[in-house]
Write a protein that holds these residues in place. Sequence first.
Motif, short mmCIF file in Angstrom:
data_model
loop_
_atom_site.label_atom_id
_atom_site.label_comp_id
_atom_site.label_asym_id
_atom_site.label_seq_id
_atom_site.Cartn_x
_atom_site.Cartn_y
_atom_site.Cartn_z
N GLY A 10 39.74 31.70 43.03
CA GLY A 10 39.72 33.16 42.99
C GLY A 10 38.87 33.65 41.83
O GLY A 10 38.26 32.87 41.11
N GLU A 11 38.84 34.98 41.69
CA GLU A 11 38.09 35.59 40.61
C GLU A 11 39.03 36.47 39.80
O GLU A 11 39.84 37.21 40.35
CB GLU A 11 36.93 36.41 41.16
CG GLU A 11 35.87 35.53 41.81
CD GLU A 11 34.69 36.32 42.34
OE1 GLU A 11 34.80 37.55 42.49
OE2 GLU A 11 33.66 35.69 42.61
N LEU A 12 38.90 36.37 38.49
CA LEU A 12 39.72 37.14 37.57
C LEU A 12 38.85 38.19 36.92
O LEU A 12 37.92 37.85 36.17
CB LEU A 12 40.33 36.22 36.51
CG LEU A 12 41.22 36.87 35.48
CD1 LEU A 12 42.51 37.37 36.13
CD2 LEU A 12 41.53 35.89 34.36
N PRO A 13 39.09 39.49 37.20
CA PRO A 13 38.31 40.54 36.54
C PRO A 13 38.63 40.57 35.05
O PRO A 13 39.79 40.48 34.65
CB PRO A 13 38.76 41.83 37.22
CG PRO A 13 39.61 41.42 38.38
CD PRO A 13 40.05 40.02 38.15
N LEU A 14 37.58 40.69 34.22
CA LEU A 14 37.75 40.74 32.77
C LEU A 14 37.47 42.14 32.25
O LEU A 14 36.83 42.95 32.92
CB LEU A 14 36.83 39.73 32.09
CG LEU A 14 37.05 38.27 32.54
CD1 LEU A 14 35.98 37.37 31.93
CD2 LEU A 14 38.44 37.80 32.17
N ALA A 15 37.92 42.41 31.04
CA ALA A 15 37.81 43.75 30.46
C ALA A 15 36.36 44.19 30.29
O ALA A 15 36.06 45.38 30.34
CB ALA A 15 38.52 43.79 29.11
N ASP A 16 35.43 43.23 30.12
CA ASP A 16 34.02 43.60 29.90
C ASP A 16 33.26 43.82 31.20
O ASP A 16 32.05 43.97 31.20
CB ASP A 16 33.32 42.55 29.05
CG ASP A 16 33.30 41.16 29.68
OD1 ASP A 16 33.73 41.02 30.85
OD2 ASP A 16 32.86 40.22 29.00
N GLY A 17 33.97 43.83 32.32
CA GLY A 17 33.33 44.08 33.61
C GLY A 17 32.87 42.81 34.31
O GLY A 17 32.50 42.84 35.48
N GLU A 18 32.86 41.68 33.62
CA GLU A 18 32.51 40.41 34.24
C GLU A 18 33.72 39.84 34.96
O GLU A 18 34.83 40.37 34.84
CB GLU A 18 32.03 39.41 33.18
CG GLU A 18 30.67 39.74 32.60
CD GLU A 18 30.15 38.59 31.74
OE1 GLU A 18 30.33 37.43 32.13
OE2 GLU A 18 29.56 38.88 30.69
N VAL A 19 33.50 38.75 35.67
CA VAL A 19 34.60 38.03 36.30
C VAL A 19 34.57 36.58 35.84
O VAL A 19 33.51 36.05 35.51
CB VAL A 19 34.56 38.09 37.85
CG1 VAL A 19 34.71 39.50 38.35
CG2 VAL A 19 33.32 37.44 38.39
N ALA A 20 35.72 35.97 35.81
CA ALA A 20 35.84 34.55 35.53
C ALA A 20 36.33 33.87 36.80
O ALA A 20 37.18 34.40 37.51
CB ALA A 20 36.82 34.30 34.38
N HIS A 21 35.75 32.72 37.10
CA HIS A 21 36.16 31.96 38.27
C HIS A 21 37.41 31.16 37.93
O HIS A 21 37.41 30.38 36.99
CB HIS A 21 35.04 31.03 38.73
CG HIS A 21 33.76 31.75 39.03
ND1 HIS A 21 33.61 32.56 40.12
CD2 HIS A 21 32.60 31.80 38.36
CE1 HIS A 21 32.39 33.07 40.12
NE2 HIS A 21 31.76 32.63 39.06
N VAL A 22 38.45 31.36 38.69
CA VAL A 22 39.73 30.68 38.45
C VAL A 22 39.66 29.26 39.01
O VAL A 22 39.33 29.06 40.17
CB VAL A 22 40.90 31.46 39.08
CG1 VAL A 22 42.22 30.73 38.87
CG2 VAL A 22 40.96 32.87 38.51
N VAL A 23 39.97 28.30 38.14
CA VAL A 23 39.88 26.89 38.50
C VAL A 23 41.27 26.33 38.78
O VAL A 23 42.18 26.51 37.98
CB VAL A 23 39.23 26.08 37.35
CG1 VAL A 23 39.21 24.60 37.67
CG2 VAL A 23 37.83 26.59 37.06
#
Length: 157
Positions: free
Chosen positions: A113-126
């Motif tokens: 999945g994808e985790l939305p971050l506060a800076d507008g980017e996303v992190a890929h959930v591993v």
Amino acid sequence: MTASFLILRIGDTRLALPMTAVREVLPLLPIDAPPGLPRPLLGFVTLQGRPVPVLAPHLLLDPHAPLAGIDLFAHLVRLRDDICLLVDRAEDVVTGAVGPLAPGHSLNAAITGELPLADGEVAHVVAVDRLLLDGERATLAALTAAAATRQDQWTAT
């Protein structure tokens, strides 16, 4: 559902590991790299007197990725299953809800999945349990046992 994640940076990519999978974050330690290791296995660090394998997660997710030099300020993320991941930076711990994954980004189902971050980017959930296949885990266990034997032989002399 909301959960806590450790945000990692590897090059331009951000990954999110569930905190339930993380044991500790360590500074870069000396890595013993005997010849003949599989490409994603960078070597072993000694923790509490025993060798712990160090994997390059970007090579697990993309076997054709180039292997760049290791930054002196890199981090080792020790997982609960006693494997370390070498990352450029362990950035933060965040709490959030995982969103759906963009089509075609699953990378052999390791990215869930994808985790939305506060800076507008996303992190890929591993999904940590999906980083290695069963055969790869068996090979890693055998290589770690060989590293322990080698370490014991050196300390016995």
